[in-house]
Design an enzyme around this catalytic site. Structure first.
Site, mmCIF file in Angstrom:
data_model
loop_
_atom_site.group_PDB
_atom_site.id
_atom_site.type_symbol
_atom_site.label_atom_id
_atom_site.label_comp_id
_atom_site.label_asym_id
_atom_site.label_seq_id
_atom_site.Cartn_x
_atom_site.Cartn_y
_atom_site.Cartn_z
ATOM 1 N N GLU A 50 12.431 34.622 41.074
ATOM 2 C CA GLU A 50 13.624 34.092 40.417
ATOM 3 C C GLU A 50 14.816 34.911 40.904
ATOM 4 O O GLU A 50 14.839 36.139 40.759
ATOM 5 C CB GLU A 50 13.521 34.239 38.899
ATOM 6 C CG GLU A 50 12.640 33.220 38.235
ATOM 7 C CD GLU A 50 12.628 33.407 36.725
ATOM 8 O OE1 GLU A 50 13.630 33.901 36.162
ATOM 9 O OE2 GLU A 50 11.614 33.063 36.114
ATOM 10 N N ASP A 61 20.597 36.669 28.409
ATOM 11 C CA ASP A 61 20.205 37.962 28.957
ATOM 12 C C ASP A 61 20.638 39.128 28.084
ATOM 13 O O ASP A 61 21.738 39.152 27.539
ATOM 14 C CB ASP A 61 20.793 38.126 30.365
ATOM 15 C CG ASP A 61 20.162 37.158 31.351
ATOM 16 O OD1 ASP A 61 18.925 37.085 31.361
ATOM 17 O OD2 ASP A 61 20.894 36.462 32.068
ATOM 18 N N TYR A 175 8.647 27.156 31.519
ATOM 19 C CA TYR A 175 8.979 28.556 31.256
ATOM 20 C C TYR A 175 8.903 28.771 29.745
ATOM 21 O O TYR A 175 9.738 28.287 28.996
ATOM 22 C CB TYR A 175 10.387 28.844 31.782
ATOM 23 C CG TYR A 175 10.809 30.296 31.810
ATOM 24 C CD1 TYR A 175 10.495 31.182 30.786
ATOM 25 C CD2 TYR A 175 11.566 30.785 32.869
ATOM 26 C CE1 TYR A 175 10.895 32.506 30.825
ATOM 27 C CE2 TYR A 175 11.990 32.104 32.916
ATOM 28 C CZ TYR A 175 11.655 32.963 31.886
ATOM 29 O OH TYR A 175 12.065 34.267 31.924
#
Length: 272
Positions: A50, A61, A175
Protein backbone atom coordinates in the site's frame (compact mmCIF):
# COMPACT_ATOMS: atom_id res chain seq x y z
CA UNK A 1 -4.37 -5.47 -17.98
CA UNK A 2 -7.63 -7.45 -17.79
CA UNK A 3 -9.45 -8.40 -14.58
CA UNK A 4 -8.09 -11.94 -14.95
CA UNK A 5 -4.58 -10.56 -14.87
CA UNK A 6 -4.99 -7.78 -12.30
CA UNK A 7 -2.09 -8.51 -9.98
CA UNK A 8 -4.34 -8.43 -6.89
CA UNK A 9 -6.51 -11.18 -8.40
CA UNK A 10 -3.42 -13.18 -9.36
CA UNK A 11 -2.05 -12.85 -5.82
CA UNK A 12 -5.21 -14.19 -4.22
CA UNK A 13 -5.93 -16.88 -6.82
CA UNK A 14 -4.26 -19.29 -4.39
CA UNK A 15 -5.91 -18.81 -0.99
CA UNK A 16 -3.86 -21.53 0.67
CA UNK A 17 -1.04 -19.04 1.32
CA UNK A 18 -1.41 -16.12 3.74
CA UNK A 19 -0.30 -12.77 2.33
CA UNK A 20 1.56 -9.87 3.93
CA UNK A 21 0.72 -6.31 2.87
CA UNK A 22 2.78 -3.46 4.34
CA UNK A 23 1.91 0.23 4.08
CA UNK A 24 4.32 3.13 3.86
CA UNK A 25 3.86 6.86 3.38
CA UNK A 26 5.47 7.80 0.08
CA UNK A 27 7.89 10.71 0.28
CA UNK A 28 8.79 10.09 3.93
CA UNK A 29 11.50 11.18 4.06
CA UNK A 30 11.89 11.47 0.25
CA UNK A 31 10.66 9.91 -3.00
CA UNK A 32 14.12 8.41 -3.63
CA UNK A 33 14.11 6.71 -0.23
CA UNK A 34 10.55 5.48 -0.73
CA UNK A 35 11.68 3.92 -4.02
CA UNK A 36 14.56 2.13 -2.25
CA UNK A 37 12.41 1.09 0.72
CA UNK A 38 9.60 -0.39 -1.41
CA UNK A 39 12.10 -2.59 -3.27
CA UNK A 40 13.71 -3.76 -0.01
CA UNK A 41 10.34 -4.36 1.67
CA UNK A 42 9.28 -6.58 -1.23
CA UNK A 43 12.59 -8.46 -0.93
CA UNK A 44 11.80 -8.83 2.80
CA UNK A 45 8.64 -10.81 2.04
CA UNK A 46 5.87 -8.34 1.19
CA UNK A 47 3.28 -9.78 -1.21
CA UNK A 48 1.71 -6.41 -2.11
CA UNK A 49 2.30 -2.82 -1.02
CA UNK A 50 0.00 0.00 0.00
CA UNK A 51 1.51 3.29 -1.14
CA UNK A 52 0.25 6.05 1.14
CA UNK A 53 -0.36 9.38 -0.60
CA UNK A 54 0.58 12.16 1.85
CA UNK A 55 -2.45 14.26 2.77
CA UNK A 56 -2.93 17.23 5.08
CA UNK A 57 -6.08 15.90 6.75
CA UNK A 58 -5.79 12.09 6.94
CA UNK A 59 -8.97 11.25 8.87
CA UNK A 60 -8.32 7.51 9.18
CA UNK A 61 -4.70 7.86 10.28
CA UNK A 62 -3.25 8.19 13.75
CA UNK A 63 -0.34 10.40 14.84
CA UNK A 64 2.45 8.21 13.39
CA UNK A 65 1.16 8.34 9.80
CA UNK A 66 0.06 11.98 10.23
CA UNK A 67 3.66 12.91 11.08
CA UNK A 68 4.94 10.93 8.07
CA UNK A 69 2.43 12.75 5.84
CA UNK A 70 3.62 16.10 7.17
CA UNK A 71 7.25 15.21 6.44
CA UNK A 72 6.34 14.13 2.89
CA UNK A 73 4.20 17.22 2.28
CA UNK A 74 7.11 19.40 3.45
CA UNK A 75 8.96 17.85 0.49
CA UNK A 76 6.07 18.83 -1.84
CA UNK A 77 5.13 15.19 -2.58
CA UNK A 78 1.84 14.97 -4.50
CA UNK A 79 -0.54 12.28 -5.68
CA UNK A 80 1.06 12.60 -9.13
CA UNK A 81 4.49 11.85 -7.61
CA UNK A 82 3.12 8.64 -6.09
CA UNK A 83 1.64 7.55 -9.43
CA UNK A 84 4.98 8.22 -11.15
CA UNK A 85 6.74 6.18 -8.44
CA UNK A 86 4.54 3.22 -9.43
CA UNK A 87 5.85 3.59 -12.99
CA UNK A 88 9.47 3.67 -11.77
CA UNK A 89 8.93 0.57 -9.63
CA UNK A 90 7.46 -1.32 -12.61
CA UNK A 91 10.40 -0.26 -14.78
CA UNK A 92 12.71 -1.53 -12.02
CA UNK A 93 11.11 -4.98 -12.26
CA UNK A 94 8.71 -4.85 -9.29
CA UNK A 95 5.87 -7.33 -9.99
CA UNK A 96 3.96 -7.19 -6.69
CA UNK A 97 0.53 -5.53 -6.61
CA UNK A 98 0.82 -1.79 -5.88
CA UNK A 99 -2.22 -0.14 -4.29
CA UNK A 100 -2.56 3.58 -3.62
CA UNK A 101 -4.01 4.61 -0.27
CA UNK A 102 -5.44 8.11 -0.57
CA UNK A 103 -8.40 10.28 0.34
CA UNK A 104 -11.29 11.42 -1.81
CA UNK A 105 -10.34 15.12 -2.01
CA UNK A 106 -6.98 14.65 -3.78
CA UNK A 107 -8.65 12.18 -6.19
CA UNK A 108 -11.46 14.61 -7.06
CA UNK A 109 -8.97 17.45 -7.51
CA UNK A 110 -6.92 15.23 -9.82
CA UNK A 111 -10.09 14.24 -11.72
CA UNK A 112 -11.68 10.79 -11.44
CA UNK A 113 -11.27 9.82 -15.10
CA UNK A 114 -7.69 11.06 -15.27
CA UNK A 115 -6.83 9.46 -11.91
CA UNK A 116 -7.83 5.93 -12.92
CA UNK A 117 -6.42 6.30 -16.45
CA UNK A 118 -3.06 7.37 -14.99
CA UNK A 119 -3.09 4.60 -12.36
CA UNK A 120 -3.62 2.00 -15.09
CA UNK A 121 -1.11 3.53 -17.51
CA UNK A 122 1.62 3.52 -14.86
CA UNK A 123 1.05 -0.01 -13.55
CA UNK A 124 -1.01 0.34 -10.37
CA UNK A 125 -3.56 -2.33 -9.47
CA UNK A 126 -6.03 -0.56 -7.24
CA UNK A 127 -6.82 2.13 -4.72
CA UNK A 128 -8.09 2.39 -1.14
CA UNK A 129 -10.08 5.55 -0.36
CA UNK A 130 -11.18 5.31 3.30
CA UNK A 131 -13.46 8.36 3.23
CA UNK A 132 -15.39 7.19 0.14
CA UNK A 133 -18.25 5.01 1.48
CA UNK A 134 -19.88 2.39 -0.75
CA UNK A 135 -23.01 4.55 -0.98
CA UNK A 136 -20.95 7.13 -2.87
CA UNK A 137 -18.37 5.06 -4.75
CA UNK A 138 -20.38 3.87 -7.77
CA UNK A 139 -18.82 6.26 -10.25
CA UNK A 140 -15.30 5.55 -9.00
CA UNK A 141 -15.89 1.78 -9.20
CA UNK A 142 -17.34 2.09 -12.71
CA UNK A 143 -14.37 4.08 -14.03
CA UNK A 144 -11.88 1.83 -12.22
CA UNK A 145 -13.43 -1.26 -13.84
CA UNK A 146 -13.01 0.29 -17.28
CA UNK A 147 -9.27 0.34 -16.52
CA UNK A 148 -9.25 -3.13 -14.86
CA UNK A 149 -8.46 -1.61 -11.47
CA UNK A 150 -9.95 -2.40 -8.06
CA UNK A 151 -11.46 0.06 -5.60
CA UNK A 152 -10.81 -1.74 -2.32
CA UNK A 153 -13.63 -1.39 0.22
CA UNK A 154 -13.15 -1.11 3.98
CA UNK A 155 -15.44 -2.71 6.54
CA UNK A 156 -15.37 -1.99 10.28
CA UNK A 157 -17.33 -3.67 13.08
CA UNK A 158 -20.88 -2.52 12.37
CA UNK A 159 -24.38 -3.94 11.85
CA UNK A 160 -24.73 -7.34 10.18
CA UNK A 161 -26.75 -5.79 7.35
CA UNK A 162 -24.06 -3.23 6.59
CA UNK A 163 -21.30 -5.86 6.70
CA UNK A 164 -23.35 -7.91 4.20
CA UNK A 165 -23.89 -4.90 1.93
CA UNK A 166 -20.17 -4.04 1.84
CA UNK A 167 -19.15 -7.69 1.47
CA UNK A 168 -21.40 -8.27 -1.54
CA UNK A 169 -19.80 -5.38 -3.44
CA UNK A 170 -16.18 -6.08 -2.44
CA UNK A 171 -13.57 -6.62 -5.14
CA UNK A 172 -9.84 -7.30 -5.11
CA UNK A 173 -9.92 -7.92 -1.38
CA UNK A 174 -11.98 -6.59 1.51
CA UNK A 175 -10.02 -4.46 3.98
CA UNK A 176 -11.28 -5.34 7.47
CA UNK A 177 -10.60 -2.75 10.15
CA UNK A 178 -9.54 -4.71 13.23
CA UNK A 179 -10.28 -1.91 15.68
CA UNK A 180 -12.44 1.19 15.65
CA UNK A 181 -10.71 4.56 15.51
CA UNK A 182 -7.64 5.64 13.58
CA UNK A 183 -4.58 3.66 12.51
CA UNK A 184 -1.83 3.08 15.04
CA UNK A 185 -0.04 0.30 16.89
CA UNK A 186 -1.97 -1.39 19.71
CA UNK A 187 -0.82 -3.72 22.45
CA UNK A 188 -3.86 -5.97 21.96
CA UNK A 189 -6.57 -6.48 19.37
CA UNK A 190 -10.34 -6.79 19.86
CA UNK A 191 -11.42 -9.87 21.79
CA UNK A 192 -14.32 -10.40 19.37
CA UNK A 193 -12.21 -10.02 16.21
CA UNK A 194 -12.81 -13.65 15.21
CA UNK A 195 -16.62 -13.16 15.39
CA UNK A 196 -16.44 -9.98 13.30
CA UNK A 197 -14.25 -11.66 10.68
CA UNK A 198 -16.58 -14.67 10.65
CA UNK A 199 -19.48 -12.37 9.71
CA UNK A 200 -17.34 -10.72 7.04
CA UNK A 201 -16.36 -14.12 5.62
CA UNK A 202 -20.05 -15.09 5.35
CA UNK A 203 -20.81 -11.86 3.48
CA UNK A 204 -18.29 -12.07 0.65
CA UNK A 205 -16.39 -14.22 -1.81
CA UNK A 206 -13.55 -11.68 -1.85
CA UNK A 207 -10.34 -12.39 0.07
CA UNK A 208 -10.26 -10.65 3.43
CA UNK A 209 -7.29 -8.63 4.66
CA UNK A 210 -7.07 -7.27 8.20
CA UNK A 211 -5.34 -4.05 9.20
CA UNK A 212 -5.30 -1.19 11.78
CA UNK A 213 -3.38 -1.78 14.98
CA UNK A 214 -1.31 -4.83 13.99
CA UNK A 215 2.30 -4.26 14.99
CA UNK A 216 4.04 -7.45 16.18
CA UNK A 217 4.87 -10.83 14.61
CA UNK A 218 2.60 -12.46 17.24
CA UNK A 219 -0.36 -10.30 16.18
CA UNK A 220 0.37 -11.01 12.50
CA UNK A 221 0.30 -14.75 13.22
CA UNK A 222 -2.90 -14.55 15.29
CA UNK A 223 -4.82 -12.47 12.74
CA UNK A 224 -3.71 -14.72 9.87
CA UNK A 225 -5.68 -17.62 11.37
CA UNK A 226 -8.89 -15.75 10.38
CA UNK A 227 -7.76 -13.77 7.32
CA UNK A 228 -6.25 -14.23 3.86
CA UNK A 229 -3.87 -11.30 4.33
CA UNK A 230 -2.49 -9.12 7.10
CA UNK A 231 -1.84 -5.39 6.65
CA UNK A 232 0.72 -3.52 8.76
CA UNK A 233 1.11 0.24 8.44
CA UNK A 234 1.85 2.38 11.49
CA UNK A 235 4.43 -0.02 12.94
CA UNK A 236 6.47 0.14 9.70
CA UNK A 237 6.07 3.92 9.39
CA UNK A 238 7.20 4.17 13.03
CA UNK A 239 10.29 2.06 12.24
CA UNK A 240 11.11 4.38 9.33
CA UNK A 241 10.67 7.36 11.68
CA UNK A 242 12.99 5.73 14.23
CA UNK A 243 15.63 5.35 11.52
CA UNK A 244 15.31 8.85 10.02
CA UNK A 245 18.71 10.01 11.36
CA UNK A 246 20.36 7.06 9.58
CA UNK A 247 18.25 7.38 6.41
CA UNK A 248 19.09 11.05 6.03
CA UNK A 249 22.87 10.60 6.19
CA UNK A 250 24.70 9.16 3.15
CA UNK A 251 27.20 7.20 5.27
CA UNK A 252 24.47 5.44 7.30
CA UNK A 253 21.74 5.19 4.65
CA UNK A 254 22.19 1.46 3.99
CA UNK A 255 22.12 0.72 7.72
CA UNK A 256 18.81 2.56 8.05
CA UNK A 257 17.29 0.75 5.06
CA UNK A 258 18.60 -2.55 6.47
CA UNK A 259 16.92 -1.89 9.82
CA UNK A 260 13.55 -1.29 8.14
CA UNK A 261 13.99 -4.37 5.96
CA UNK A 262 14.77 -6.57 9.00
CA UNK A 263 11.73 -5.20 10.83
CA UNK A 264 9.47 -6.10 7.88
CA UNK A 265 11.15 -9.52 7.52
CA UNK A 266 10.30 -10.34 11.12
CA UNK A 267 6.64 -9.45 10.54
CA UNK A 268 6.37 -11.27 7.18
CA UNK A 269 8.09 -14.41 8.48
CA UNK A 270 5.32 -14.84 11.06
CA UNK A 271 3.16 -16.05 8.13
CA UNK A 272 5.55 -18.81 7.09
Amino acid sequence: MSQATNRIDQLFADRSKKRFIPFLTIGDPSIELSFALVKEIIAAGADAIELGVPYSDPLADGPTIQRASQRALAGQVSIRDVIMLVSRLRQAGVEAPLILFTYVNPVLQYGLERFFADLAANGADGVIIPDLPIEENEEAVRIAKEHDLHVISLVAPTSDSRIAKIGQKAEGFLYCVSSLGVTGTRSSLRGDLDQFLGKVRESTNAPIAVGFGISTPEQVKDVATYADAVIVGSAIVQEIERNLPLLKAEESLQEGIGNVKTFVQNLASALQ
